[in-house]
Scaffold this active site. Structure first.
Site, PDB file in Angstrom:
ATOM      1  CG  ASP A   1      -2.099   0.999   1.096  1.00  0.00           C
ATOM      2  OD1 ASP A   1      -1.847   2.347   0.686  1.00  0.00           O
ATOM      3  OD2 ASP A   1      -3.178   0.525   1.484  1.00  0.00           O
TER       4      ASP A   1
ATOM      5  CG  HIS B   1      -8.654  -2.874  -2.175  1.00  0.00           C
ATOM      6  ND1 HIS B   1      -9.810  -2.235  -2.768  1.00  0.00           N
ATOM      7  CD2 HIS B   1      -8.347  -2.489  -1.306  1.00  0.00           C
ATOM      8  CE1 HIS B   1      -9.789  -1.016  -2.221  1.00  0.00           C
ATOM      9  NE2 HIS B   1      -8.978  -1.126  -1.243  1.00  0.00           N
TER      10      HIS B   1
END
Length: 133
Positions: A29, A97
Site C-alpha cells: 500500500d 481489495h
C-alpha cells in the site's frame, strides 16, 4: 476504464508487487498504516468482493490462503484483515481489495482502530434480527 488497480495488474503503472498468480496480485500500500501493509487484489475487476462470481471467488480465496501463509512467514503472524466495501465504508479505489495490516509487538492495533462502541440493547438487536428474516 480508469482503475488504478487494473493499471497495476496490467503493468501500466509501477507497484511494489510482493506476490502474483493467475487470480490475484499483492502489492505494498502506498499509504501504509504499518510497515508491510499490503493490498491483496483480484486480477479480474470487481467493484466489491460480493460482486465476484462463485468460481472466481473460490480461486481467489485459495490464492489468499496461500499468500497469508507466506505473509505470516515473512512479515508477521499478527495482522488485521480489512475490506472496505463502498464509499461510506472508506473504499477509495472501486476495485475489490483486501488490506492486510501487520501488527508488531508494542505497537498495538489501537493505532488502527478508534472504535466508539456501545452496549447492544434488546430493541436494537430485535431490529437487526428482523432484517434477516
Amino acid at each position: 476504464m480508469d482503475c488504478v488497480f487494473c493499471k497495476i495488474i496490467n503493468k501500466e503503472i509501477p507497484a511494489y508487487i510482493v506476490y502474483e498468480d493467475e487470480y490475484s496480485i499483492a502489492f505494498l500500500d502506498i499509504n501504509p498504516i504499518n510497515k508491510g501493509h499490503i493490498l491483496f487484489v483480484p486480477k479480474k475487476h470487481y467493484e466489491r468482493l460480493s460482486n465476484m462470481d462463485l468460481e472466481y471467488s473460490k480461486k481467489f480465496y485459495e490464492s489468499f490462503q496461500k499468500f497469508l501463509k507466506i505473509f505470516e512467514e515473512k512479515i508477521s503472524k499478527d495482522y488485521n484483515i480489512i475490506v472496505n466495501n463502498g464509499k461510506n465504508a472508506g473504499q477509495a479505489v472501486f476495485h475489490a481489495h483486501i488490506h492486510i495490516i501487520p501488527q508488531y509487538e508494542n505497537e498495538g492495533y489501537k493505532k488502527l482502530f478508534n472504535w466508539n462502541t456501545h452496549k447492544l440493547n434488546e430493541e436494537e438487536a430485535k431490529e437487526i434480527l428482523e432484517k434477516f428474516k
